[in-house]
Enzyme design. Structure first.
Site: not given
Ligand SMILES: NC(=O)c1ccc[n+]([C@@H]2O[C@H](COP(=O)([O-])OP(=O)(O)OC[C@H]3O[C@@H](n4cnc5c(N)ncnc54)[C@H](O)[C@@H]3O)[C@@H](O)[C@H]2O)c1
Length: 396
Positions: A146, A159
């Site tokens: 999302t 991952k």
């Molecule tokens: N597994 C992998 O290959 C991989 C790759 C890149 C990043 N990651 C991980 O992903 C994480 C970062 O992900 P992120 O940037 O999505 O952060 P996040 O999951 O913390 O989301 C960011 C913020 O947006 C909010 N949010 C989510 N969807 C929303 C929506 N549709 N509308 C409004 N708010 C919304 C969440 O509650 C949160 O406050 C890190 O922990 C990183 O290590 C993993």
């Protein structure tokens, strides 16, 4: 046992070889939870005789913003479901919250063939991935990202991970989902900072392999952010479709031939060499993509100093990072942080640094000889460049 095997067992023991085929779908879809859409129902696994059941873990913010239409969709299709709503953040992306998920799975009594569904940003997807990987030694799961980071990165690879003992993603496994369902409409509610956060990972893809993507970003980034990738104008729609297609396609192309990361020199690690240390040391101030942007800026400057990137391209790249609302440096970047970050990278990448350095825009090479002094020089140069920009703006 034949005489030959018997003898082998006595002398050397045995070797077991097995192969595991991985296949999962990454589906671009609009209106995933529009009543008429069947993508969610059909892509998330088998239906048993008693109708469809789903165990869904959802980020609390996403539940607040989109939960009503998700519930309406599930009710409309008579899905029997459990929604586990979790307040997640980088600080509680930990084993404790994974055990909360596991406990809820036990209470629900998930069937071996039912997939767990994860709806949220990268943090939630990573955590549910860990829970799914551990639960009964591996349970199927579906990712519904999302956030922009989720859509083009965390949602589509193999991952999973959680933070542990102050280290980012220290625990986790390669446990791909059975499907990733990418629906841009979720981004309508994402704030600008988190959009920029995702843009950092898209910029990474552009720099390592896709000059057309770089040009798309340079031309349309403000429009994409203003429209939140919703395609409110024809130009915005075209740009959003193109950018997502380039970014997701490029990422999958990079991942697919090295899904288990047996090859440690990975172009997609660009931006991820010193950023884990920066991100963890500045928590909760810096987002993942912001730390990645700083890392990219440092290595673009190093690449320029080594003659791999022209000063003009360096300036275009740094200007785009700034235009995207991302930082290029941070006060915590000092010698000791950089020393620790380099040492950790060497450990993580099998005893060699394997640092991706950009070559022009759209290509990378790998080097092992970057020192903390060279990193410090690059940081100093970035600070000077930032100072000159500020002076120019002030002198206006
Ligand atoms: N597994 C992998 O290959 C991989 C790759 C890149 C990043 N990651 C991980 O992903 C994480 C970062 O992900 P992120 O940037 O999505 O952060 P996040 O999951 O913390 O989301 C960011 C913020 O947006 C909010 N949010 C989510 N969807 C929303 C929506 N549709 N509308 C409004 N708010 C919304 C969440 O509650 C949160 O406050 C890190 O922990 C990183 O290590 C993993």
């Amino acid at each position: 046992m034949s005489g030959h095997l018997d003898e082998l067992a006595r002398s050397k023991g045995w070797t077991v070889t097995a192969e595991k085929t991985v296949r999962y779908d990454v589906i671009l879809t609009g209106g995933l939870f529009d009543p008429e859409s069947r993508v969610f129902l059909e892509s998330s696994g088998t239906h048993t005789g008693g109708g469809i059941r789903r165990f869904i873990v959802i980020d609390r913010t996403v539940d607040e913003l989109h939960g009503a239409r998700i519930r309406a969709y599930l009710d409309h299709h008579e899905v029997r479901y459990k929604l586990l709503t979790l307040e997640v953040s980088e600080q509680n992306k930990t084993l404790e919250l994974v055990s909360v998920i596991v406990r809820a799975l036990d209470e629900y009594g998930i069937d071996r063939h039912e997939p767990i569904v994860a709806i949220g940003g990268g943090v939630l997807l990573d955590m549910v991935g860990v829970a799914a990987g551990l639960y009964r030694r591996g349970t199927r799961y579906v990712r519904v990202p999302t956030t922009l980071v989720g859509l083009i990165d965390a949602g589509i690879g193999a991952k999973t991970g959680i933070n542990h003992d102050g280290y980012k993603n220290r625990l986790g496994a390669y446990h791909p989902p059975v499907a990733a369902l990418l629906d841009r409409t979720f981004l309508a509610t994402l704030d600008e900072r988190h959009l920029a956060n995702g843009m950092a990972e898209i910029l990474k893809m552009a720099l390592i392999r896709d000059r057309d993507l770089f040009d798309l970003l340079a031309e349309h980034a403000p429009l994409l952010v203003a429209e939140r990738f919703q395609g409110r104008t024809p130009a915005g729609d075209r740009a959003a479709c193109e950018v997502v297609r380039h970014a997701v396609g490029g990422m999958l192309d990079e991942l697919a031939h090295n899904l288990w990361e047996h090859t440690l020199a990975r172009p997609v690690d660009f931006g991820h060499s010193i950023s884990p240390a920066i991100e963890m040391s500045a928590l909760p101030e810096l987002l993942h993509g912001e730390a990645v942007a700083i890392d990219m800026a440092v290595f673009v400057v190093i690449a320029c100093r080594r003659g791999l990137v022209s000063p003009e391209d360096r300036d275009r790249i740094l200007a785009l990072i700034v235009d995207l609302g991302l930082p290029v440096e941070h006060p915590r970047l000092d010698r000791s942080l950089l020393r620790g970050a380099l040492a950790e990278t060497v450990r993580h990448r099998g005893g060699m640094a394997r640092l991706p350095l950009p070559v022009g825009i759209g290509s990378v090479c790998f080097v092992d000889d970057v020192t903390e002094s060279e990193l410090m020089l690059a940081v100093k140069e970035l600070r000077e460049l930032g100072g000159e920009d500020a002076e120019r703006a002030g002198g206006g």
